[in-house]
Design a protein around this motif. Structure first.
Motif, PDB file in Angstrom:
ATOM      1  N   ASN A  70     -33.259 -42.535  -7.386  1.00 49.30           N
ATOM      2  CA  ASN A  70     -32.977 -43.926  -7.067  1.00 49.30           C
ATOM      3  C   ASN A  70     -32.392 -44.673  -8.267  1.00 49.30           C
ATOM      4  OD1 ASN A  70     -32.949 -46.114  -5.246  1.00 49.30           O
ATOM      5  ND2 ASN A  70     -34.825 -46.916  -6.124  1.00 49.30           N
ATOM      6  N   ILE A  78     -38.177 -41.593  -9.278  1.00 47.23           N
ATOM      7  CA  ILE A  78     -38.234 -42.187  -7.943  1.00 47.23           C
ATOM      8  C   ILE A  78     -36.991 -41.740  -7.181  1.00 47.23           C
ATOM      9  CG2 ILE A  78     -38.404 -44.314  -6.594  1.00 47.23           C
ATOM     10  CD1 ILE A  78     -40.787 -43.855  -8.519  1.00 47.23           C
ATOM     11  N   SER A  80     -34.466 -41.587  -3.668  1.00 45.13           N
ATOM     12  CA  SER A  80     -33.980 -42.422  -2.572  1.00 45.13           C
ATOM     13  C   SER A  80     -33.221 -41.527  -1.611  1.00 45.13           C
ATOM     14  CB  SER A  80     -33.073 -43.548  -3.094  1.00 45.13           C
ATOM     15  OG  SER A  80     -32.835 -44.483  -2.052  1.00 45.13           O
ATOM     16  N   GLN A 115     -38.017 -44.478  -2.514  1.00 42.90           N
ATOM     17  CA  GLN A 115     -37.767 -45.898  -2.261  1.00 42.90           C
ATOM     18  C   GLN A 115     -36.436 -46.062  -1.550  1.00 42.90           C
ATOM     19  OE1 GLN A 115     -38.178 -48.510  -5.665  1.00 42.90           O
ATOM     20  NE2 GLN A 115     -36.474 -49.756  -4.959  1.00 42.90           N
ATOM     21  N   ASN A 117     -33.822 -48.973  -0.801  1.00 43.76           N
ATOM     22  CA  ASN A 117     -33.505 -50.270  -1.396  1.00 43.76           C
ATOM     23  C   ASN A 117     -33.032 -51.318  -0.407  1.00 43.76           C
ATOM     24  OD1 ASN A 117     -33.984 -49.179  -3.989  1.00 43.76           O
ATOM     25  ND2 ASN A 117     -31.939 -48.308  -3.986  1.00 43.76           N
ATOM     26  N   TYR A 159     -41.067 -48.228   0.529  1.00 40.07           N
ATOM     27  CA  TYR A 159     -41.557 -47.368  -0.545  1.00 40.07           C
ATOM     28  C   TYR A 159     -42.676 -46.461  -0.047  1.00 40.07           C
ATOM     29  CZ  TYR A 159     -43.593 -46.362  -5.181  1.00 40.07           C
ATOM     30  OH  TYR A 159     -44.072 -45.759  -6.297  1.00 40.07           O
TER      31      TYR A 159
END
Length: 162
Positions: A70, A78, A80, A115, A117, A159
């Motif tokens: 991410n 993290i 994505s 995550q 966004n 998340y």
């Protein structure tokens, strides 16, 4: 349904539905007039990113997902992901299978969380799917998305710890 690495040979099957979804302007923050070369560069990721396709028994591409860190540097733990399901195959579990696949990939790669966004709050199907897979809304950017018919709507940040 089989989920496998996307190849350059898959792009001609991905582009038509990706283009249709983006041009509708209802669920992605991409420019509605996104051209094919730019879309291909954005979607067909190189490592450490990854792009996959979900294919049916006949080999038809039903949907696709891209997954990646991410952020860079000290926040690169993290993950994505983004998803596109050909509308003619919607409601058949393709999105769920791709979501489960990306979560398994992120865990196997050692990511600590995933995550999203920018999940458009009016995209009720996606919001419900991600919640059912363990994501929670951790914040909403009020009026963060200009929907073509509903006006300004929120963008959720979703998340999940892995």
């Amino acid at each position: 349904m089989l989920i496998r690495e996307a190849t350059a040979a898959d792009w001609p099957a991905i582009w038509p539905f990706l283009h249709t979804i983006v041009a509708a302007g209802e669920t992605y923050t991409y420019p509605q007039d996104l051209d094919e070369p730019t879309a291909r560069d954005m979607w067909m990721l190189q490592p450490p990113g990854r792009t996959v396709v979900a294919v049916g028994e006949s080999g038809t591409v039903l949907g696709t997902a891209k997954m990646n860190p991410n952020h860079m540097g000290r926040a690169s733990h993290i993950a994505s992901a983004s998803f596109m399901v050909d509308p003619q195959y919607g409601g058949r579990g393709v999105g769920r299978a791709l979501g489960e696949h990306t979560l398994a990939w992120a865990r196997a790669e050692g990511y600590r969380a995933m995550q999203f966004n920018a999940v458009v709050e009016t995209n009720a199907g996606a919001v419900a799917l991600w919640k059912s897979l363990g994501f929670e809304i951790v914040g909403t950017l009020s009026e963060g998305f200009r929907h073509p018919t509903k006006g300004y709507v929120g963008l959720h940040i979703m998340y999940q710890q892995l």
